[in-house]
Design an enzyme around this catalytic site. Sequence first.
Site, short mmCIF file in Angstrom:
data_model
loop_
_atom_site.label_atom_id
_atom_site.label_comp_id
_atom_site.label_asym_id
_atom_site.label_seq_id
_atom_site.Cartn_x
_atom_site.Cartn_y
_atom_site.Cartn_z
N GLU A 25 0.71 -1.33 -0.09
CA GLU A 25 0.12 0.01 -0.06
C GLU A 25 0.79 1.13 -0.12
OE1 GLU A 25 -2.82 -0.32 3.36
OE2 GLU A 25 -3.64 -2.20 2.51
N GLU A 51 -6.05 -10.67 -1.49
CA GLU A 51 -6.70 -10.43 -0.37
C GLU A 51 -8.55 -10.14 -0.74
OE1 GLU A 51 -5.56 -7.22 2.09
OE2 GLU A 51 -3.33 -7.82 1.60
C1 XIL Z 1 -5.87 -6.60 8.33
C2 XIL Z 1 -6.24 -7.68 9.34
O1 XIL Z 1 -7.29 -8.54 8.45
C3 XIL Z 1 -6.84 -7.22 10.57
O2 XIL Z 1 -6.97 -8.39 11.59
C4 XIL Z 1 -5.55 -6.38 11.18
O3 XIL Z 1 -6.09 -5.75 12.45
C5 XIL Z 1 -5.19 -5.08 10.19
O4 XIL Z 1 -4.90 -5.65 8.89
N1 XIL Z 1 -4.99 -4.81 3.81
C6 XIL Z 1 -3.85 -5.58 4.14
C7 XIL Z 1 -3.91 -6.34 5.21
O5 XIL Z 1 -2.79 -5.36 3.49
O6 XIL Z 1 -2.93 -6.60 6.13
C8 XIL Z 1 -4.98 -6.01 6.16
O7 XIL Z 1 -5.43 -6.89 7.22
C9 XIL Z 1 -6.29 -5.47 5.43
C10 XIL Z 1 -6.17 -4.56 4.41
#
Ligand code: XIL
Length: 393
Positions: A185, A302
């Site tokens: 990101e 994701e």
């Molecule tokens: C999120 C997790 O799902 C949560 O449990 C944690 O508290 C925060 O991070 N983009 C990403 C992931 O790259 O690492 C994030 O995951 C969601 C958004």
Amino acid sequence: MRKILKLTNRRNFLFGLSSLAAISAGVISRGFDRHQKIEALDHHQRDFTVSQGLSLKERAAKKGLIYGTTSTKKYLTSDPAYMAAIVENCRMFVPEWEFKWTAGNALLRPGFDRFDFSAADWIANFSATHQLLLRGHTLVWHSSLPKWFKETVNSENAEQLLQNHIQTFVKRYAGKIHSWDVVNEAIKTEDGRDDGLRITPWLNSLGTNYIDLAFRLTSAVDPQALLVYNDFGLDYDTPKDEAKRDAVLKLLAGLKSQGTPIHALGIQAHLSPGGNNKFNPEKLRQFLKDVASLGLKIMITEMDVTDKNLPVDIKVRDHIVAGVYEDYLATVLDEKAVIAVITWGLSDRYSWLSEFEPRGDGTPVRPLPLDTQMRRKLAWNAIARAFDNAPQR
Ligand code: XIL
């Protein structure tokens, strides 16, 4: 006078009536508009029938693809049914917390020179025990940073910290990692920079070169792992997503042109039907083609489909969510540079969206392939159908 008054009153009455009609027409049309949008999304006639017998990982593997999911040591050690469902359906695994600097109940980095590998080791052992391809997520991110980070890190010590993190952490699992999300990101066009880079502690302390540096350090320690740049908000035909696709493409082209050892783009694909998100398959196809033309692979890293903007009716929600899964995957899997699909969780019981993007009406979210009782939903069928219909790699 009275006549004029009468006329005026009549005119005011008629004006008031017409305004009321216009307002209510507006409200109704907005309601219709929103309802039409939902109707347009809701394929209650759509058939999600799927052939029986094969799990998601088996259907993916038949086409040369990889399917996987994320979870945590906390969930896996407390829920044998969930662990079994993951092992049954998944070929790949990515820790939701344990490979970050800190997240959930995991604290990999308790201090500037300190590591606690206990949780990460558990994840690595779990993956090896169940022959799961392990993803490392993520080495460099602006989020999930321990409290000491912002209090300590500056332009004098940042490079030493990054170098020590990667050379120690990546080295520990070298040869055991399918792919690393080296940087996560790093693009945020709203921050207003010409290069679209997100203003983060890493950028502030190391300059724009932090991304190349992170990839080079990782490659030097684990030359076997696929090195990935990972980001979200690349999916829809909206000005914001369009701008982000452009900025990500420029970043990737720039990294490739300077010889950065980067091998793939990770598209998070956190999808959100309803609202103003318009899905334009052709635009997404072109973006994937442009990324692939740089010699990069693509991973859907994701994926989930939030139902926060959808009606409360579970049948309607599940149909729309399934349609989004199948339509999005049908589009991206046509691009042969796409090698893997990971959903951000396998069961609604453990979706991050329950906390991060709850529904306004307070009803439980239903963004993932299995319901809270580990039963297959239409979303499971949709993903299975997308793998079954995908072109062979
Ligand atoms: C999120 C997790 O799902 C949560 O449990 C944690 O508290 C925060 O991070 N983009 C990403 C992931 O790259 O690492 C994030 O995951 C969601 C958004």
